[in-house]
Scaffold this motif. Structure first.
Motif, short mmCIF file in Angstrom:
data_model
loop_
_atom_site.label_atom_id
_atom_site.label_comp_id
_atom_site.label_asym_id
_atom_site.label_seq_id
_atom_site.Cartn_x
_atom_site.Cartn_y
_atom_site.Cartn_z
N CYS A 292 0.83 -1.04 0.24
CA CYS A 292 0.02 0.04 -0.02
C CYS A 292 0.90 1.34 -0.21
CB CYS A 292 -1.00 -0.02 1.16
SG CYS A 292 -0.10 0.28 2.48
N CYS A 296 7.19 -1.04 1.85
CA CYS A 296 6.41 -1.97 2.58
C CYS A 296 6.98 -3.42 2.09
CB CYS A 296 4.90 -2.09 2.25
SG CYS A 296 4.07 -3.74 2.87
N CYS A 300 0.54 -7.27 2.08
CA CYS A 300 -0.72 -8.02 2.41
C CYS A 300 -1.78 -7.32 1.40
CB CYS A 300 -1.03 -7.70 3.79
SG CYS A 300 -1.87 -6.08 4.15
S1 SF4 Z 1 1.53 -4.90 5.22
FE1 SF4 Z 1 -0.33 -4.36 4.22
S2 SF4 Z 1 -1.15 -2.58 5.28
FE2 SF4 Z 1 0.91 -2.96 6.02
S3 SF4 Z 1 1.99 -1.55 4.89
FE3 SF4 Z 1 2.25 -3.46 3.61
S4 SF4 Z 1 0.36 -3.34 2.28
FE4 SF4 Z 1 0.02 -1.75 3.67
#
Ligand code: SF4
Lengths: 575, 74
Positions: A292, A296, A300
């Motif tokens: 997102c 990252c 997810c």
């Molecule tokens: S794990 Fe998911 S919610 Fe967390 S930063 Fe990465 S994509 Fe975004």
């Protein structure tokens, strides 16, 4: 250049750039938004009136190379709960704000007339402009058009029709790296932005960068931190199945609220599960793994395509799928993805809205499982602001009051998400005591109760649950201040190199000497600040309770009820 | 005795989603995992009839036994 506070007054349309007061300096993200709301918003003010303020703050590590550090926090007094509120989200806005040296953006006042405005932020300050063209438009049209006006490199915070119409479920959309949106989802902050008459905020950091006090130490700590995240098996599962991997396990545990919280297992669980979603995504040429925000390493999020292989939605979470799925007994992922897309466009919270639909189904407004009618109501009623649309857009509590339904799963008027507190008791303590109304992310006891991460606890027993929720709520308040995605918590709970590396990064970024204890104390003081605001706003311990039906209606398959006494719940605040 | 075994996430790859198995009495949860060539290290959660169980839990006729890898979300 030292970070600054950017302030915008919408009453007289003035802007200013201020030095950061000394006692705000150690705060970021949620710690900062809550500190500012507590300092500057009268607790009894109307959430949609001129005395409420909307605060945006990047986390302490946002804008740096730290893995997973791109969360933005928004805070205000919530029109949904009447409590203090902080909501956080991914997307690119936290990084833009941090890079332009904006420690927080404070929006106060209210225009005297009916005009709409937009804000544009650069490292030099804020410009307020009148906005006409995009009023009445959904978030996707806003992002497309604003990118054309400025550039596709900018960050965008925007509201859809839900926020314009001041609906209590309205969220604020945050543009992601692919020009799709993530959401500052819960608590109606989109309505607060709408009450300030701001349709969107454009964030252009140019090529400004965040300063790091000790770059070598920072890099070394980030390397350790990133390794802890990448190596943890939960991170790997999140990258493959997304958070929706939870549908099957929560169903198996008998805690998947189904048909407006009348059962703990859903017959159609397999059809809406993370496993099924993963296969559909791969089959249709989407991406199961997606971040997102840049940086990252867990990823997810995902890109979900429709039957024809065209983009439909991204970043669809377990809680959204549960709410539109099991809670409304819809077992079709394509319909759920369609609804996710529509709600993102209108700009209202998927959890609040779908739980509101579940209550509406119970109230006879539409049939359980009728996803076509849900879609019609979203497009024809909510987006257009009809009476029914507003009743649903104001959330589950609003629907319950309007249609005389008594089984209304809310705490402090905010919808309870995807884990039944009768079958998974620790999360019930989090729902009851959270400073923000029912919210699983405030103290995610599921990790320990169901997933066996960070120890284990029997979900059907009350033992140790208050302490578990308290410890996690304190830790979460601290993590929410760093700009870190909460999913670092799985590694943090299990891998002893993870948290010290995070503290080292904070120290290297700011040239300070925090210890792990300081971070825990930070979490405690944030919770206490938020709690004190709520008490001053008129809340008491009697508001820290679950709805009555949880005590009187056993939920199958375990036939468990909520059996914490008020006194037991109140011990939460003994710290 | 008959036990229903359910697998989740990547444990399904090359195996099955759900299968009724004929097992000798006194079979433990861990033995079923070994027989499926699942590495115990990769196991996150075991549930027997919707309650958490351990590798040494002894299965009974008619049990529903669910095996999950280490997963998370929120
Ligand atoms: S794990 Fe998911 S919610 Fe967390 S930063 Fe990465 S994509 Fe975004």
């Amino acid at each position: 250049m030292a970070d600054k506070i950017f302030r915008v007054n919408m009453t007289d349309l003035s802007t200013s750039i201020e030095d950061v007061p000394a006692d705000w300096a150690g705060h970021g993200g949620r710690g900062l938004t809550s500190t500012i709301v507590a300092a500057e918003v009268p607790p009894t003010s109307h959430p949609l009136g001129p005395n409420n303020k909307l605060i945006f703050a990047p986390g302490l590590l946002s804008g740096t190379a730290a893995a997973n550090s791109g969360r933005i926090s928004a805070g205000a007094k919530s029109p949904l709960t009447g409590t203090i509120k902080e909501s956080n989200s991914g997307g690119t806005s936290a990084q833009k704000l941090a890079k332009m040296g904006c420690k927080a953006l404070i929006i106060e006042g209210q225009p005297q007339d009916d005009s709409w405005y937009s804000l544009s932020l650069t490292p030099d300050g804020v410009t307020i402009s009148k906005e006409e063209e995009l009023i009445g438009k959904g978030n996707f049209a806003v992002v497309e058009s604003v990118e054309k006006r400025f550039s596709d490199k900018i960050g965008i915070l925007s509201i859809g029709q839900g926020g314009e119409m001041l609906m209590s479920a309205a969220n604020i959309s945050v543009k992601d790296p692919d020009s799709h949106v993530r959401s500052l989802g819960r608590g109606g902050l989109g309505a607060v932005m709408g009450s300030k008459k701001i349709k969107f905020i454009a964030l252009d950091a140019g090529d400004a960068k965040v300063e790091i006090s000790d770059m070598d130490a920072f890099k070394a700590a980030n390397k350790t931190f990133t390794k802890a995240l990448v190596d943890h098996p939960v991170s790997q599962a999140l990258g493959t199945y997304g958070t929706n991997v939870l549908v099957n396990i929560i169903n198996e545990a008998g805690g998947l609220p189904t048909k407006n919280f009348t059962a703990g297992q859903f017959e159609g669980h397999e059809q809406i599960s993370g496993e099924t979603m993963h296969d559909l995504i791969v089959e249709r040429g989407g991406k199961p793994k997606h971040g997102c925000h840049k940086g990252c390493v867990i990823q997810c999020s995902q890109i979900y395509n429709d039957l024809k292989g065209n983009y439909k939605t991204s970043g669809i979470e377990y809680e959204s799928i549960w709410a539109m799925g099991a809670d409304c007994t819809v077992d079709n992922l394509d319909q759920i993805a369609e609804m996710d897309h529509i709600l993102d466009d209108i700009g209202i919270d998927t959890i609040e809205t779908a739980v509101a639909f579940g209550v509406a189904m119970e109230g006879g407004v539409l049939d359980f499982g009728d996803s076509n009618e849900m879609i019609r109501i979203m497009k024809e009623e909510i987006a257009k602001g009809t009476a029914l649309g507003r009743v649903i857009g104001n959330g589950a509590g609003s629907v319950g009051r309007t249609y005389g339904v008594t089984r209304v799963p809310v705490v402090k008027n905010q919808a309870i998400p995807a884990y039944d507190p009768r079958a998974i008791k620790g999360i019930g303590i989090t729902y009851a005591t959270s400073t923000q109304g029912a919210d699983h992310t405030m103290g995610y006891t599921i990790a320990t109760e169901i997933l066996g991460v960070g120890g284990s606890a029997d979900p059907l027993s009350k033992e140790g649950m208050v302490e578990l929720s308290r410890g996690l709520q304190i830790a979460t308040a601290a993590i929410d201040s760093t700009g870190m995605c909460l999913f670092i918590a799985f590694a943090a709970l299990d891998d002893e190199t993870c948290l010290p590396a995070l503290v080292d990064m904070l120290n290297a970024r700011f040239g300070i000497n925090l210890t792990a204890d300081d971070v825990t104390n930070l979490g405690m003081s944030i919770l206490k600040t938020e709690h004190a605001f709520n008490i001053a706003a008129g809340f008491t311990n009697l508001d820290d309770r679950l709805p009555e039906f949880f005590e009187t209606e056993p939920v199958p398959p375990h036939n468990a009820v909520w059996d914490f006494s008020g006194e037991e719940i109140d011990t939460f605040w003994n710290f | 005795m008959q036990v229903q075994v359910k697998l989740f996430a990547f444990f399904r790859e090359g195996r099955f989603i759900k299968e009724d198995k004929e097992l000798p009495t006194d079979t433990t949860a861990g033995q079923v995992i070994d027989d499926l060539n699942i590495d115990r290290e990769e196991v996150g959660v075991l549930m027997l009839n919707s309650r958490h169980c351990k590798f040494d839990t002894v299965l009974q006729e008619g049990d529903i036994y669910a095996i999950f890898p280490v997963i998370g979300g929120g």
